[in-house]
Design an enzyme around this catalytic site. Structure first.
Site, PDB file in Angstrom:
ATOM      1  N   ARG A 101      -1.768   2.949 -12.982  1.00  0.00           N
ATOM      2  CA  ARG A 101      -1.191   2.465 -11.509  1.00  0.00           C
ATOM      3  C   ARG A 101       0.429   2.033 -12.190  1.00  0.00           C
ATOM      4  O   ARG A 101       0.422   0.875 -12.834  1.00  0.00           O
ATOM      5  CB  ARG A 101      -2.012   1.230 -11.196  1.00  0.00           C
ATOM      6  CG  ARG A 101      -1.431   0.723  -9.794  1.00  0.00           C
ATOM      7  CD  ARG A 101      -2.299  -0.460  -9.299  1.00  0.00           C
ATOM      8  NE  ARG A 101      -1.891  -1.112  -8.249  1.00  0.00           N
ATOM      9  CZ  ARG A 101      -2.195  -0.947  -6.812  1.00  0.00           C
ATOM     10  NH1 ARG A 101      -2.907   0.110  -6.685  1.00  0.00           N
ATOM     11  NH2 ARG A 101      -1.827  -1.609  -5.930  1.00  0.00           N
ATOM     12  N   HIS A 128       0.474   8.043  -3.743  1.00  0.00           N
ATOM     13  CA  HIS A 128      -1.120   7.375  -3.734  1.00  0.00           C
ATOM     14  C   HIS A 128      -2.283   8.194  -3.450  1.00  0.00           C
ATOM     15  O   HIS A 128      -3.105   7.920  -2.634  1.00  0.00           O
ATOM     16  CB  HIS A 128      -1.113   6.180  -2.783  1.00  0.00           C
ATOM     17  CG  HIS A 128      -2.206   5.000  -3.305  1.00  0.00           C
ATOM     18  ND1 HIS A 128      -2.875   5.303  -4.270  1.00  0.00           N
ATOM     19  CD2 HIS A 128      -2.380   3.777  -2.887  1.00  0.00           C
ATOM     20  CE1 HIS A 128      -3.783   4.106  -4.542  1.00  0.00           C
ATOM     21  NE2 HIS A 128      -3.444   3.198  -3.502  1.00  0.00           N
ATOM     22  N   GLN A 131      -5.856   7.239  -3.241  1.00  0.00           N
ATOM     23  CA  GLN A 131      -6.377   6.502  -1.683  1.00  0.00           C
ATOM     24  C   GLN A 131      -6.425   7.465  -0.829  1.00  0.00           C
ATOM     25  O   GLN A 131      -7.222   7.403   0.229  1.00  0.00           O
ATOM     26  CB  GLN A 131      -4.950   5.671  -1.233  1.00  0.00           C
ATOM     27  CG  GLN A 131      -5.141   4.986  -0.031  1.00  0.00           C
ATOM     28  CD  GLN A 131      -6.165   4.162   0.248  1.00  0.00           C
ATOM     29  OE1 GLN A 131      -6.406   3.095  -0.864  1.00  0.00           O
ATOM     30  NE2 GLN A 131      -7.418   3.997   1.116  1.00  0.00           N
ATOM     31  N   ASP A 224       0.771   1.322   7.101  1.00  0.00           N
ATOM     32  CA  ASP A 224       0.680   0.620   5.601  1.00  0.00           C
ATOM     33  C   ASP A 224       1.516  -0.383   5.567  1.00  0.00           C
ATOM     34  O   ASP A 224       2.318  -0.566   6.560  1.00  0.00           O
ATOM     35  CB  ASP A 224       1.010   1.853   4.578  1.00  0.00           C
ATOM     36  CG  ASP A 224       0.985   1.256   3.332  1.00  0.00           C
ATOM     37  OD1 ASP A 224       0.387   0.530   2.975  1.00  0.00           O
ATOM     38  OD2 ASP A 224       1.888   1.733   2.166  1.00  0.00           O
ATOM     39  N   CYS A 264      -4.923   1.496   4.036  1.00  0.00           N
ATOM     40  CA  CYS A 264      -5.112   1.282   2.674  1.00  0.00           C
ATOM     41  C   CYS A 264      -5.470  -0.271   2.095  1.00  0.00           C
ATOM     42  O   CYS A 264      -6.026  -0.486   1.276  1.00  0.00           O
ATOM     43  CB  CYS A 264      -4.269   2.071   1.602  1.00  0.00           C
ATOM     44  SG  CYS A 264      -2.709   1.175   1.561  1.00  0.00           S
ATOM     45  N   ARG A 292     -13.079   4.276  -1.939  1.00  0.00           N
ATOM     46  CA  ARG A 292     -12.334   4.421  -3.119  1.00  0.00           C
ATOM     47  C   ARG A 292     -13.049   4.866  -4.304  1.00  0.00           C
ATOM     48  O   ARG A 292     -12.918   5.272  -5.093  1.00  0.00           O
ATOM     49  CB  ARG A 292     -11.485   3.089  -3.348  1.00  0.00           C
ATOM     50  CG  ARG A 292     -10.251   2.759  -2.378  1.00  0.00           C
ATOM     51  CD  ARG A 292      -9.189   4.016  -2.715  1.00  0.00           C
ATOM     52  NE  ARG A 292      -8.626   3.872  -3.852  1.00  0.00           N
ATOM     53  CZ  ARG A 292      -7.781   3.043  -4.467  1.00  0.00           C
ATOM     54  NH1 ARG A 292      -7.209   2.211  -3.495  1.00  0.00           N
ATOM     55  NH2 ARG A 292      -7.163   3.317  -5.438  1.00  0.00           N
TER      56      ARG A 292
END
Length: 307
Positions: A101, A128, A131, A224, A264, A292
């Site tokens: 990450r 991402h 996700q 988001d 998310c 996830r």
């Protein structure tokens, strides 16, 4: 050949569907697969703070019989004295996979070159993709077949989430609308890549500036955070520029009557989305957060099977 998952289009439409099928199987029987029995170790590296990514990868690796090795770059040589490529050469002799990450997509690309173990993008400034696997799994659970659905994204179209929705959405054969100011539109090269995929899958990408036009008849409404990590100094400008793209009850009322809302997380309640939407009957964000775990387990199993 070692397969990596650095961006959403690193897998084909058929492979995406295969991973989602596996995720659904693992969700039904959480302990069915022990691909990391040994236990094998997976290095999970964090440049950025995390809740869902950290928990879901750590728990998922343990579920698969493995051992998660959580590494903070602040307490390692990566990014300091050592290049990503050199770090990868050290890790690959001791771990089964590398999950990172990070900030720059270039670091992920460097660490994957010549590496003999799978490298997974757990978030970068550009994408991402993990996700999105969870999001597609969630949408499929609630809406059935993904192909032909309309997904509308609201807010910062140049964000990593918007880029991943564009790529992963068309890979699944969905019609992706991005509602944002022109100055916040997705990168042209990513839209071009998505258009090439859409020509094969029957999906599409449409860029809009009118939020209600984007919401009209949509099956999935998504937004988001407007202020991602590393952009805190831009908060006031972003709130001004993106204010009309807040997801509200009006947004949901314009969408299909059976539309679902996803995010998310973490969400800035009252900024990009009203609390009434997050907590409302069309919100499936908690299923999304759980997924996830299942999607990433499936991804790791699938990548390890490719080697």
């Amino acid at each position: 050949m070692t397969r990596h998952f650095l961006r959403d289009d690193d897998i084909t439409p058929a492979e995406q569907s295969e991973i989602l099928d596996l995720a659904a199987e693992l969700k039904k029987d959480r302990w069915a697969d022990k691909s990391l029995a040994g236990p094998k170790t997976v290095a999970v590296i964090f440049d950025k703070s995390s809740t869902r990514t950290r928990v879901s990868f750590a728990v998922g690796i343990a579920d698969l019989g493995g051992s998660p090795l959580i590494i903070s770059t602040a307490n390692s040589q990566l990014g300091g004295k050592e290049t990503p490529a050199d770090t990868a050469r050290v890790l690959e002799r001791q771990v089964a996979a590398i999950v990172w990450r990070t900030y720059a997509q270039a670091g992920l690309e460097e660490i994957s070159k010549g590496t003999t173990v799978p490298v997974v993008n757990a978030l970068s400034d550009d994408f991402h993709p993990c996700q999105l696997l969870a999001d597609l799994l969630t949408i499929r659970e609630h809406k059935g077949e993904l192909k032909g659905l309309t997904l509308s994204f609201f807010g910062d179209g140049a964000s990593n989430m918007a880029h991943s929705y564009v790529l992963a959405g068309v890979t699944a054969g969905m019609h992706v609308r991005v509602a944002s100011p022109e100055d916040y539109a997705p990168r042209e090269d990513i839209v071009a890549d998505a258009d090439r995929i859409a020509a094969q899958t029957g999906g599409s990408v449409t860029l809009l500036t009118d939020p209600l036009e984007a919401a009209a008849g949509a099956d999935v409404i998504v937004t988001d955070t407007w202020v991602s990590m590393g952009k805190e100094e831009e908060k006031l400008a972003r709130l001004r520029d993106l204010g009309q793209y807040k997801v509200t009850q009006e947004t949901m009322s314009v969408a299909d009557s059976e539309a679902i809302f996803i995010h998310c997380l973490p969400a800035d309640r009252g900024y990009e989305v009203d609390a009434e939407v997050i907590d409302g009957p069309q919100s499936v964000i908690w299923d999304e957060a759980e997924n996830r775990l299942h999607a990433q387990k499936a991804l790791l199993v699938w990548l390890l099977r490719q080697g």
